[in-house]
Design a protein around this motif. Structure first.
Motif, short mmCIF file in Angstrom:
data_model
loop_
_atom_site.label_atom_id
_atom_site.label_comp_id
_atom_site.label_asym_id
_atom_site.label_seq_id
_atom_site.Cartn_x
_atom_site.Cartn_y
_atom_site.Cartn_z
N ILE A 118 -7.45 10.42 -9.10
CA ILE A 118 -7.52 11.28 -7.92
C ILE A 118 -8.16 12.59 -8.37
CG2 ILE A 118 -6.21 12.51 -6.15
CD1 ILE A 118 -3.97 10.43 -6.52
N LYS A 119 -9.21 13.02 -7.68
CA LYS A 119 -9.91 14.27 -8.01
C LYS A 119 -10.32 14.32 -9.49
CE LYS A 119 -8.79 18.13 -6.02
NZ LYS A 119 -8.06 19.31 -5.52
N ASP A 120 -10.85 13.24 -10.01
CA ASP A 120 -11.31 13.13 -11.40
C ASP A 120 -10.20 13.28 -12.44
OD1 ASP A 120 -13.88 12.39 -10.91
OD2 ASP A 120 -14.76 14.35 -11.31
N VAL A 121 -8.94 13.17 -12.01
CA VAL A 121 -7.80 13.16 -12.93
C VAL A 121 -7.28 11.72 -12.97
CG1 VAL A 121 -5.48 14.00 -13.40
CG2 VAL A 121 -7.19 15.55 -12.40
N THR A 122 -7.26 11.15 -14.17
CA THR A 122 -6.80 9.77 -14.33
C THR A 122 -5.48 9.76 -15.09
OG1 THR A 122 -9.08 8.98 -14.35
CG2 THR A 122 -7.41 7.50 -15.25
N LYS A 123 -4.51 9.07 -14.51
CA LYS A 123 -3.18 8.93 -15.12
C LYS A 123 -2.73 7.48 -14.97
CE LYS A 123 -2.04 13.46 -15.50
NZ LYS A 123 -1.72 14.06 -16.74
N PRO A 124 -1.96 6.99 -15.94
CA PRO A 124 -1.40 5.65 -15.78
C PRO A 124 -0.24 5.66 -14.79
CG PRO A 124 -0.65 6.61 -17.84
CD PRO A 124 -1.62 7.59 -17.23
N VAL A 125 -0.19 4.65 -13.95
CA VAL A 125 0.92 4.48 -13.01
C VAL A 125 1.33 3.00 -13.05
CG1 VAL A 125 0.20 6.35 -11.48
CG2 VAL A 125 -0.51 4.03 -10.98
N THR A 126 2.59 2.75 -12.71
CA THR A 126 3.08 1.38 -12.66
C THR A 126 3.64 1.10 -11.27
OG1 THR A 126 3.58 1.34 -15.01
CG2 THR A 126 4.69 -0.31 -13.64
N ILE A 129 4.30 9.03 -7.56
CA ILE A 129 3.54 9.93 -8.43
C ILE A 129 3.90 11.38 -8.11
CG2 ILE A 129 1.61 8.32 -8.66
CD1 ILE A 129 0.03 10.22 -6.72
N ASN A 130 3.64 12.24 -9.09
CA ASN A 130 3.75 13.68 -8.89
C ASN A 130 2.35 14.15 -8.52
OD1 ASN A 130 3.60 16.47 -9.30
ND2 ASN A 130 5.03 16.44 -11.00
N VAL A 171 5.55 11.53 1.93
CA VAL A 171 5.86 12.75 1.20
C VAL A 171 6.88 13.55 2.02
CG1 VAL A 171 3.92 14.03 2.22
CG2 VAL A 171 4.86 14.76 0.01
N LYS A 172 7.75 14.25 1.33
CA LYS A 172 8.73 15.12 2.01
C LYS A 172 8.01 16.27 2.70
CE LYS A 172 13.22 14.44 1.03
NZ LYS A 172 14.29 14.48 1.99
N ILE A 222 5.04 11.77 -4.28
CA ILE A 222 4.40 10.94 -3.27
C ILE A 222 4.77 9.49 -3.55
CG2 ILE A 222 2.21 10.19 -2.24
CD1 ILE A 222 2.59 13.17 -1.92
N LYS A 223 5.33 8.81 -2.56
CA LYS A 223 5.56 7.38 -2.68
C LYS A 223 4.32 6.68 -2.13
CE LYS A 223 10.55 7.09 -2.32
NZ LYS A 223 11.67 6.59 -1.50
N ILE A 224 3.77 5.77 -2.92
CA ILE A 224 2.64 4.97 -2.48
C ILE A 224 3.18 3.58 -2.20
CG2 ILE A 224 0.38 4.05 -3.08
CD1 ILE A 224 0.11 6.43 -5.05
N LYS A 225 2.95 3.10 -0.99
CA LYS A 225 3.46 1.79 -0.57
C LYS A 225 2.29 0.93 -0.09
CE LYS A 225 8.01 3.40 0.79
NZ LYS A 225 9.08 3.24 1.78
N VAL A 226 2.19 -0.24 -0.67
CA VAL A 226 1.08 -1.14 -0.35
C VAL A 226 1.65 -2.47 0.12
CG1 VAL A 226 -0.97 -2.26 -1.29
CG2 VAL A 226 -0.29 -0.02 -2.16
N GLU A 227 1.17 -2.94 1.25
CA GLU A 227 1.52 -4.26 1.76
C GLU A 227 0.22 -5.03 1.91
OE1 GLU A 227 3.97 -4.04 5.24
OE2 GLU A 227 5.25 -2.51 4.35
N LEU A 228 0.11 -6.15 1.18
CA LEU A 228 -1.14 -6.90 1.15
C LEU A 228 -0.97 -8.33 1.61
CD1 LEU A 228 -2.53 -5.85 -2.36
CD2 LEU A 228 -3.08 -4.85 -0.13
N GLU A 229 -1.93 -8.79 2.39
CA GLU A 229 -2.10 -10.20 2.67
C GLU A 229 -3.43 -10.58 2.00
OE1 GLU A 229 -2.95 -12.75 6.57
OE2 GLU A 229 -0.94 -11.86 6.53
N VAL A 230 -3.38 -11.58 1.15
CA VAL A 230 -4.54 -11.93 0.31
C VAL A 230 -4.93 -13.38 0.55
CG1 VAL A 230 -5.37 -11.99 -2.08
CG2 VAL A 230 -3.70 -10.26 -1.40
N ASN A 231 -6.25 -13.61 0.60
CA ASN A 231 -6.82 -14.94 0.82
C ASN A 231 -7.88 -15.21 -0.21
OD1 ASN A 231 -6.42 -13.24 3.35
ND2 ASN A 231 -6.24 -15.24 4.23
N PRO A 232 -8.21 -16.49 -0.46
CA PRO A 232 -9.35 -16.77 -1.34
C PRO A 232 -10.63 -16.20 -0.74
CG PRO A 232 -8.11 -18.78 -0.85
CD PRO A 232 -7.58 -17.71 0.04
N ALA A 233 -11.50 -15.61 -1.56
CA ALA A 233 -12.77 -15.09 -1.09
C ALA A 233 -13.61 -16.24 -0.54
CB ALA A 233 -13.50 -14.36 -2.19
N SER A 234 -14.28 -15.98 0.56
CA SER A 234 -15.11 -17.04 1.14
C SER A 234 -16.57 -16.84 0.82
CB SER A 234 -14.91 -17.11 2.63
OG SER A 234 -14.96 -15.84 3.23
#
Length: 175
Positions: A105-113, A139-140, A17-18, A163-175
């Motif tokens: 967030i805080k019981d407010v639901t909005k669609p995001v892509t 998001i705003n 965030v700025k 707010i920029k949301i940035k996600v970096e994921l490493e994913v594996n099969p569930a064991s």
């Protein structure tokens, strides 16, 4: 469908965030749970993706700022301890995806892509499948009830709206 696990030791759920209209503050949520159900991670078109973030785990590398973010001025952790995301539609675009879902967030639901980039797949040294993804959205924060701010003497405000949301994921099969 196969259940997949996010390797949290090789993944990050972050944001930026700025600050004071001139720089950025970055942070992350250190504790979260996730559920990814997909037949094949090389094609997420029919996947189901869900995340729950423990807001108390927010980490901006400043204890004072983190405590303020946890307070009623921002996330109000006592009353709203989690942020959630649930996918509602996934569209494949080449090797990448548009993952749309409900962010709460805080019981407010909005669609995001989220714009999701498939980073590839491989095998770790022990022969386990590993998949990589990077995702980003903006998001705003005010639309989610995160409205605290203060005006600056030089003009502008202390905390940016976007707010920029940035996600970096490493994913594996569930064991």
């Amino acid at each position: 469908m196969t259940k997949w696990t996010v390797d949290q030791s090789h993944s990050t759920v972050g944001f930026e965030v700025k600050h004071m209209m001139v720089s950025k503050v970055r942070g992350q949520f250190d504790a979260y749970t996730s559920t990814i159900d997909a037949a094949d991670l090389t094609d997420l078109s029919n996947a189901s993706i869900a995340f729950n973030f423990d807001v108390a785990s927010i980490n901006t590398h400043s204890a004072d700022r983190d405590n303020h973010l946890k307070s009623a001025d921002f996330f109000d952790v006592e009353n709203f301890p989690e942020i959630t995301f649930r996918s509602t539609a996934i569209v494949k675009e080449g090797d990448d995806y548009k993952v749309t879902g409900d962010l709460t967030i805080k019981d407010v639901t909005k669609p995001v892509t989220f714009d999701v980039e498939f980073g590839g797949k491989g095998l770790d040294p022990w022969g386990n499948e590993v998949y990589g993804f990077e995702a980003e959205t903006k998001i705003n924060r005010e639309e989610f009830g995160l409205t605290w701010n203060t005006a600056l003497e030089t003009g502008g405000v202390l905390v940016g709206r976007d707010i920029k949301i940035k996600v970096e994921l490493e994913v594996n099969p569930a064991s």
